[in-house]
Motif scaffolding. Sequence first.
Motif, PDB file in Angstrom:
ATOM      1  N   ASP A  84       0.802  -1.230   0.000  1.00  0.00           N
ATOM      2  CA  ASP A  84       0.000   0.000   0.000  1.00  0.00           C
ATOM      3  C   ASP A  84       0.832   1.276   0.000  1.00  0.00           C
ATOM      4  O   ASP A  84       0.286   2.370  -0.132  1.00  0.00           O
ATOM      5  N   LEU A  85       2.136   1.154   0.165  1.00  0.00           N
ATOM      6  CA  LEU A  85       2.994   2.330   0.307  1.00  0.00           C
ATOM      7  C   LEU A  85       2.766   3.352  -0.806  1.00  0.00           C
ATOM      8  O   LEU A  85       2.472   4.523  -0.540  1.00  0.00           O
ATOM      9  N   GLY A  86       2.894   2.956  -2.056  1.00  0.00           N
ATOM     10  CA  GLY A  86       2.738   3.889  -3.179  1.00  0.00           C
ATOM     11  C   GLY A  86       1.339   4.469  -3.264  1.00  0.00           C
ATOM     12  O   GLY A  86       1.170   5.664  -3.548  1.00  0.00           O
ATOM     13  N   TRP A  91       3.563  14.446   2.634  1.00  0.00           N
ATOM     14  CA  TRP A  91       4.817  13.863   3.080  1.00  0.00           C
ATOM     15  C   TRP A  91       5.588  13.352   1.865  1.00  0.00           C
ATOM     16  O   TRP A  91       4.999  12.914   0.872  1.00  0.00           O
ATOM     17  N   SER A  92       6.897  13.385   1.940  1.00  0.00           N
ATOM     18  CA  SER A  92       7.746  12.918   0.844  1.00  0.00           C
ATOM     19  C   SER A  92       7.701  11.400   0.739  1.00  0.00           C
ATOM     20  O   SER A  92       7.297  10.699   1.673  1.00  0.00           O
ATOM     21  N   ALA A  93       8.165  10.894  -0.386  1.00  0.00           N
ATOM     22  CA  ALA A  93       8.244   9.442  -0.574  1.00  0.00           C
ATOM     23  C   ALA A  93       9.162   8.822   0.481  1.00  0.00           C
ATOM     24  O   ALA A  93       8.874   7.740   1.004  1.00  0.00           O
ATOM     25  N   VAL A  94      10.232   9.523   0.831  1.00  0.00           N
ATOM     26  CA  VAL A  94      11.157   9.035   1.859  1.00  0.00           C
ATOM     27  C   VAL A  94      10.446   8.973   3.215  1.00  0.00           C
ATOM     28  O   VAL A  94      10.586   7.992   3.959  1.00  0.00           O
ATOM     29  N   ALA A  95       9.676  10.007   3.541  1.00  0.00           N
ATOM     30  CA  ALA A  95       8.944  10.023   4.816  1.00  0.00           C
ATOM     31  C   ALA A  95       7.938   8.882   4.873  1.00  0.00           C
ATOM     32  O   ALA A  95       7.815   8.204   5.908  1.00  0.00           O
ATOM     33  N   PHE A 110       6.186   3.381   6.799  1.00  0.00           N
ATOM     34  CA  PHE A 110       5.872   1.973   6.520  1.00  0.00           C
ATOM     35  C   PHE A 110       6.932   1.037   7.099  1.00  0.00           C
ATOM     36  O   PHE A 110       6.612  -0.083   7.478  1.00  0.00           O
ATOM     37  N   SER A 111       8.174   1.490   7.189  1.00  0.00           N
ATOM     38  CA  SER A 111       9.227   0.648   7.766  1.00  0.00           C
ATOM     39  C   SER A 111       9.018   0.434   9.261  1.00  0.00           C
ATOM     40  O   SER A 111       9.572  -0.485   9.846  1.00  0.00           O
ATOM     41  N   VAL A 118       0.870   2.370  13.332  1.00  0.00           N
ATOM     42  CA  VAL A 118      -0.303   1.671  12.835  1.00  0.00           C
ATOM     43  C   VAL A 118      -0.832   2.536  11.697  1.00  0.00           C
ATOM     44  O   VAL A 118      -1.083   3.731  11.881  1.00  0.00           O
ATOM     45  N   ILE A 119      -0.943   1.959  10.542  1.00  0.00           N
ATOM     46  CA  ILE A 119      -1.539   2.637   9.393  1.00  0.00           C
ATOM     47  C   ILE A 119      -2.725   1.785   8.963  1.00  0.00           C
ATOM     48  O   ILE A 119      -2.567   0.604   8.653  1.00  0.00           O
ATOM     49  N   LEU A 120      -3.888   2.392   9.002  1.00  0.00           N
ATOM     50  CA  LEU A 120      -5.102   1.721   8.537  1.00  0.00           C
ATOM     51  C   LEU A 120      -5.516   2.368   7.226  1.00  0.00           C
ATOM     52  O   LEU A 120      -5.399   3.589   7.069  1.00  0.00           O
ATOM     53  N   VAL A 121      -6.009   1.570   6.302  1.00  0.00           N
ATOM     54  CA  VAL A 121      -6.488   2.104   5.032  1.00  0.00           C
ATOM     55  C   VAL A 121      -7.948   1.735   4.840  1.00  0.00           C
ATOM     56  O   VAL A 121      -8.421   0.709   5.333  1.00  0.00           O
TER      57      VAL A 121
END
Length: 150
Positions: free
Chosen positions: A12-14, A29-33, A38-39, A46-49
């Motif tokens: 789901d990162l992208g 937020w930047s792609a690096v952030a 996600f790391s 916790v990331i919920l989608v």
Amino acid sequence: MRPNIRPAGSEDLGLVADLDQLCFSSGSWSAVAWAEEFSRLDQDRVILVADEGEVVGYVVLLVPSATEDPVDLLRIAVNPAERRTGIGRQLMSAALQRCAGRTVLLEVAESNESAAELYRGFGFTEISRRRGYYAGGEDAVIMRWQEDHE
């Protein structure tokens, strides 16, 4: 169709980063952030989608291991085409269920009345402000939720 609220996975990162760009443009937020967030999924994130066959919303929580420390709701967003459909409310509800027994803190731009209204509806109360925190001198309103206020 009600979205499936689920934990985010590396796949789901992208999608989440793209949605963040759509929702926040210059404040995204930047792609690096996002890669850093996600790391940390197996640590303190916790990331919920909200998934309707595609990611239409997300919420990011910083959950310290010490249960006496507050949880920080770092980010919540819903695709602009899906707003006012209840997805934000579903994401908040799922996030707060993950925080049972904990205090949750967040900050919101003073002018973001629709977000503040959502938070107040869940029992968040203003506890302080960061004067001139955002670009243009806008205040950040710091809000707190405790389970007994739900």
